[in-house]
Scaffold this motif. Structure first.
Motif, PDB file in Angstrom:
ATOM      1  N   VAL A  19       0.955  -1.167  -0.054  1.00 11.83           N
ATOM      2  CA  VAL A  19      -0.003   0.031   0.123  1.00 11.83           C
ATOM      3  C   VAL A  19       0.937   1.263  -0.001  1.00 11.83           C
ATOM      4  O   VAL A  19       0.566   2.226  -0.804  1.00 11.83           O
ATOM      5  N   TRP A  20       1.902   1.202   0.903  1.00 13.05           N
ATOM      6  CA  TRP A  20       3.014   2.414   0.786  1.00 13.05           C
ATOM      7  C   TRP A  20       3.737   2.655  -0.274  1.00 13.05           C
ATOM      8  O   TRP A  20       3.581   3.662  -0.894  1.00 13.05           O
ATOM      9  N   LEU A  21       3.903   1.523  -1.042  1.00 16.19           N
ATOM     10  CA  LEU A  21       4.819   1.529  -2.092  1.00 16.19           C
ATOM     11  C   LEU A  21       3.725   2.244  -3.267  1.00 16.19           C
ATOM     12  O   LEU A  21       4.252   3.077  -4.144  1.00 16.19           O
ATOM     13  N   GLY A  22       2.468   1.830  -3.452  1.00 12.44           N
ATOM     14  CA  GLY A  22       1.619   2.403  -4.341  1.00 12.44           C
ATOM     15  C   GLY A  22       1.477   3.710  -4.254  1.00 12.44           C
ATOM     16  O   GLY A  22       1.130   4.468  -5.046  1.00 12.44           O
ATOM     17  N   VAL A  24       3.385   6.043  -2.732  1.00 11.08           N
ATOM     18  CA  VAL A  24       4.667   6.784  -3.389  1.00 11.08           C
ATOM     19  C   VAL A  24       5.114   6.555  -4.667  1.00 11.08           C
ATOM     20  O   VAL A  24       6.153   6.786  -5.298  1.00 11.08           O
ATOM     21  N   SER A  25       4.550   5.604  -5.442  1.00 12.70           N
ATOM     22  CA  SER A  25       4.858   5.239  -6.798  1.00 12.70           C
ATOM     23  C   SER A  25       5.087   6.205  -7.850  1.00 12.70           C
ATOM     24  O   SER A  25       5.931   6.384  -8.575  1.00 12.70           O
ATOM     25  N   TYR A  26       4.540   7.365  -7.788  1.00 11.03           N
ATOM     26  CA  TYR A  26       4.761   8.329  -8.709  1.00 11.03           C
ATOM     27  C   TYR A  26       5.826   9.072  -8.345  1.00 11.03           C
ATOM     28  O   TYR A  26       6.783   9.247  -9.040  1.00 11.03           O
ATOM     29  N   SER A  27       6.405   9.357  -6.916  1.00  7.38           N
ATOM     30  CA  SER A  27       7.454  10.135  -6.559  1.00  7.38           C
ATOM     31  C   SER A  27       8.567   9.352  -6.716  1.00  7.38           C
ATOM     32  O   SER A  27       9.826   9.612  -7.191  1.00  7.38           O
ATOM     33  N   LEU A  28       8.433   7.861  -6.645  1.00 14.19           N
ATOM     34  CA  LEU A  28       9.629   6.975  -6.800  1.00 14.19           C
ATOM     35  C   LEU A  28       9.807   7.327  -8.331  1.00 14.19           C
ATOM     36  O   LEU A  28      11.073   7.114  -8.622  1.00 14.19           O
ATOM     37  N   TYR A  29       8.833   6.924  -9.406  1.00 12.42           N
ATOM     38  CA  TYR A  29       9.054   7.141 -10.529  1.00 12.42           C
ATOM     39  C   TYR A  29       9.920   8.448 -10.871  1.00 12.42           C
ATOM     40  O   TYR A  29      11.007   8.447 -11.797  1.00 12.42           O
ATOM     41  N   LEU A  30       9.435   9.668 -10.295  1.00 13.63           N
ATOM     42  CA  LEU A  30      10.327  10.848 -10.640  1.00 13.63           C
ATOM     43  C   LEU A  30      11.621  10.947 -10.135  1.00 13.63           C
ATOM     44  O   LEU A  30      12.452  11.670 -10.627  1.00 13.63           O
ATOM     45  N   THR A  31      11.804  10.230  -8.866  1.00 15.26           N
ATOM     46  CA  THR A  31      13.213  10.481  -7.942  1.00 15.26           C
ATOM     47  C   THR A  31      14.402   9.487  -8.453  1.00 15.26           C
ATOM     48  O   THR A  31      15.435   9.720  -8.172  1.00 15.26           O
ATOM     49  N   LEU A  59      17.844   4.643  -0.307  1.00 11.61           N
ATOM     50  CA  LEU A  59      17.948   6.022  -0.540  1.00 11.61           C
ATOM     51  C   LEU A  59      16.966   6.513  -1.269  1.00 11.61           C
ATOM     52  O   LEU A  59      16.334   7.265  -1.094  1.00 11.61           O
ATOM     53  N   THR A  60      16.644   5.573  -2.445  1.00 16.16           N
ATOM     54  CA  THR A  60      15.469   5.903  -3.439  1.00 16.16           C
ATOM     55  C   THR A  60      14.176   6.109  -2.834  1.00 16.16           C
ATOM     56  O   THR A  60      13.227   7.129  -2.811  1.00 16.16           O
ATOM     57  N   LEU A  61      13.952   4.993  -1.866  1.00 14.37           N
ATOM     58  CA  LEU A  61      12.689   4.865  -1.387  1.00 14.37           C
ATOM     59  C   LEU A  61      12.533   6.241  -0.455  1.00 14.37           C
ATOM     60  O   LEU A  61      11.186   6.622  -0.144  1.00 14.37           O
ATOM     61  N   TRP A  62      13.599   6.356   0.403  1.00  6.96           N
ATOM     62  CA  TRP A  62      13.458   7.495   1.334  1.00  6.96           C
ATOM     63  C   TRP A  62      13.183   8.928   0.640  1.00  6.96           C
ATOM     64  O   TRP A  62      12.344   9.631   0.976  1.00  6.96           O
ATOM     65  N   VAL A  63      14.002   9.196  -0.503  1.00 13.92           N
ATOM     66  CA  VAL A  63      13.694  10.404  -1.256  1.00 13.92           C
ATOM     67  C   VAL A  63      12.352  10.420  -1.612  1.00 13.92           C
ATOM     68  O   VAL A  63      11.588  11.595  -1.696  1.00 13.92           O
ATOM     69  N   SER A  64      11.815   9.224  -2.178  1.00 12.67           N
ATOM     70  CA  SER A  64      10.349   9.381  -2.810  1.00 12.67           C
ATOM     71  C   SER A  64       9.263   9.636  -1.729  1.00 12.67           C
ATOM     72  O   SER A  64       8.413  10.252  -1.944  1.00 12.67           O
ATOM     73  N   VAL A  71       6.102  17.478  -1.502  1.00 18.67           N
ATOM     74  CA  VAL A  71       5.715  17.976  -2.982  1.00 18.67           C
ATOM     75  C   VAL A  71       4.391  17.486  -3.468  1.00 18.67           C
ATOM     76  O   VAL A  71       3.446  18.480  -3.740  1.00 18.67           O
ATOM     77  N   GLU A  72       4.129  15.973  -3.519  1.00 18.13           N
ATOM     78  CA  GLU A  72       3.083  15.439  -4.099  1.00 18.13           C
ATOM     79  C   GLU A  72       1.814  15.844  -3.577  1.00 18.13           C
ATOM     80  O   GLU A  72       0.766  16.200  -4.215  1.00 18.13           O
ATOM     81  N   ARG A  73       1.827  15.541  -2.333  1.00 18.54           N
ATOM     82  CA  ARG A  73       0.642  15.565  -1.447  1.00 18.54           C
ATOM     83  C   ARG A  73       0.119  17.147  -1.396  1.00 18.54           C
ATOM     84  O   ARG A  73      -0.858  17.488  -1.666  1.00 18.54           O
TER      85      ARG A  73
END
Length: 108
Positions: A19-22, A24-31, A59-64, A71-73
């Motif tokens: 659920v968490w990965l879903g 933040v998935s857009y932020s994950l894609y961007l970062t 690190l990518t998961l944390w930045v996401s 930013v996104e919310r």
């Protein structure tokens, strides 16, 4: 076929990490590319590729998560407020605010 019918498969979308990965998935894609490039340029001379990969994942998961929270919310909330703003009263063609001058209506 039996695996698709199991209860575990049906519960997987409600598992908190998924659920968490879903979320933040857009932020994950961007970062993810940005984090990988920064890590490659900063530590590429000293670390092997597998070590960079292992370091980049958390690190990518944390930045996401940070990008999602800061930013996104807020951007999504602002967009929702701007697109669902209530119409102001008194701005129609028959109202005093909609007239060019007192007593004259705007031409159709």
């Amino acid at each position: 076929m039996m695996a698709l019918a199991s209860a575990t498969v049906h519960r997987a979308p409600t598992w908190p990490p998924i659920v968490w990965l879903g979320r933040v998935s857009y932020s994950l894609y961007l970062t993810h590319t940005l984090v990988q490039l920064v890590m490659l340029h900063a530590f590429g001379r000293w670390l092997f590729a597998w070590a960079l990969l292992i370091a980049c994942v958390p690190l990518t998961l944390w930045v996401s998560q940070l990008a999602h929270h800061w930013v996104e919310r807020p951007a999504s909330s602002l967009g929702r407020r701007l697109t669902t703003a209530p119409q102001r009263r008194g701005r129609g063609p028959g109202s005093a605010a909609g007239r060019l001058s007192p007593g004259l209506d705007c031409p159709p």
